[in-house]
Motif scaffolding. Structure first.
Motif, short mmCIF file in Angstrom:
data_model
loop_
_atom_site.label_atom_id
_atom_site.label_comp_id
_atom_site.label_asym_id
_atom_site.label_seq_id
_atom_site.Cartn_x
_atom_site.Cartn_y
_atom_site.Cartn_z
N ILE A 176 28.77 49.89 8.49
CA ILE A 176 28.42 48.50 8.84
C ILE A 176 27.84 48.21 10.24
O ILE A 176 26.45 47.76 10.06
CB ILE A 176 29.83 47.66 9.00
N PHE A 177 28.09 49.06 11.34
CA PHE A 177 27.27 48.94 12.30
C PHE A 177 26.10 49.32 12.22
O PHE A 177 25.09 49.08 12.65
CB PHE A 177 28.11 49.79 13.72
N GLN A 234 23.77 47.17 10.65
CA GLN A 234 23.24 46.08 11.66
C GLN A 234 22.40 46.47 12.51
O GLN A 234 21.21 46.00 12.85
CB GLN A 234 24.64 45.63 12.53
N ASN A 235 22.44 47.90 13.06
CA ASN A 235 21.53 48.52 13.91
C ASN A 235 20.38 48.74 13.20
O ASN A 235 19.03 48.33 13.57
CB ASN A 235 21.89 50.07 14.22
N ALA A 258 18.85 47.00 10.70
CA ALA A 258 18.24 45.41 10.55
C ALA A 258 17.59 45.17 11.92
O ALA A 258 16.39 44.49 11.82
CB ALA A 258 19.31 44.44 9.91
N ARG A 259 18.13 45.54 13.06
CA ARG A 259 17.50 45.27 14.20
C ARG A 259 16.48 46.37 14.72
O ARG A 259 15.84 45.99 15.63
CB ARG A 259 18.68 45.21 15.31
N GLN A 292 30.34 50.21 19.70
CA GLN A 292 30.43 50.13 18.35
C GLN A 292 31.26 51.32 17.95
O GLN A 292 32.38 51.23 17.09
CB GLN A 292 29.21 50.31 17.83
#
Length: 298
Positions: free
Chosen positions: A87-88, A91-92, A94-95, A109
């Motif tokens: 999940i993290f 997110q990473n 995507a950024r 994290q």
């Protein structure tokens, strides 16, 4: 094979390795944690007493419960950890941070992922460790329980589900804080080697998961040992007409032990734990990493 199935299977392999290596040390730790002050002169006196009075097989007393239960617990730990890490990583990614696929997680994290793994694990580890501790501390000549299933049946019939989950507050506090530090330490060491040598995770020498697991184990116990002692006290309290119930709650247990036995009681049994830790935790991560590499080829 799905990622979740791989994580759970590899975690089970790590859990079985942990129990087989660490159980003899664990029974000495539990006996010292739960005994009255002055019962043993030290860990060698405790271990010698067990060997002399109960025989060598006593060091594996109650092993069936952790072999099955801890296998499931460690499976849940790694399954929850890897799920949170994915999940993290998403997110990473995507950024646009965290390297390829966002898989290089920050310390925060990794710590949160470890907390999640610990809490998920605590739902199962609480009753598993409770049964194990009951079997480890009962009389060898006049045992209350014939085995793990008899212990589960008797405790549940008398006290219900709450009886099986005795000491759960201390268990969850231990798991959340401990596994946050545990997995943070291990994963950061793995990241360090991958970056230093510019290699993939599956190219790390099998010796290093043992060393990193040992370091993670020491970090874990440095944080949780006093909590673990309270958990053991809570899980062996009551259920016996001869001794009655000493502690009204987890907080009352902390206060009573502090008042009657002093600060040294919170580290009693630490010796066998420190000896056990590098072997058991090294075996855990070695079992996990080896299983993951094999499963990746399936």
């Amino acid at each position: 094979m799905s990622s979740t199935v791989k994580d759970l299977t590899a975690g089970t392999a790590g859990g079985v390795a942990q129990v087989l290596v660490g159980q003899p040390f664990d029974i000495v730790k539990v006996r010292m944690q739960t005994s009255a002050k002055g019962t043993y002169k030290g860990m060698f006196d405790c271990a010698g007493g067990i060997l002399k009075n109960e025989g060598p097989l006593a060091f594996y007393k109650g092993t069936l419960t952790p072999l099955l239960g801890i296998g499931v617990c460690v499976s849940i730990q790694f399954g929850a950890l890897e799920y949170a890490k994915r999940i993290f990583a998403a997110q990473n990614h995507a950024r646009g941070v965290g390297g390829e696929g966002g898989k290089t997680l920050t310390g925060n994290q990794l710590f949160v992922s470890g907390i999640f793994a610990g809490l998920a694990n605590g739902v199962v580890s609480g009753p598993v460790e409770h049964i194990r501790i009951r079997l480890q501390t009962q009389s060898n000549t006049n045992p209350t329980y014939k085995g793990p299933w008899d212990a589960i049946r008797k405790i549940y019939s008398s006290y219900g589900i709450a009886g099986l989950y005795k000491g759960q507050v201390a268990t969850l506090a231990r798991e959340a804080s401990g596994y946050g530090v545990y997995f943070l330490t291990y994963e950061k060491l793995v990241q360090w080697e991958m970056e230093k040598k510019n290699i993939r995770r599956d190219q790390i020498s099998f010796l290093n998961p043992i060393l990193y697991g040992a370091a993670a184990g020491y970090a874990l116990w440095a944080v949780i040992y006093p909590i673990d002692m309270i958990k053991s006290r809570m899980q062996t309290d009551g259920f016996s007409p001869s001794t009655g119930q000493k502690y009204k709650s987890t907080l009352d247990c902390v206060r009573t032990v502090w008042r009657t036995e002093g600060i040294s009681a919170f580290t009693r049994g630490l010796g066998p734990t420190l000896i056990r830790s590098p072997f058991a935790n090294g075996a855990t991560f070695l079992g996990f990493e080896m299983a993951m590499r094999l499963l990746d080829k399936v």
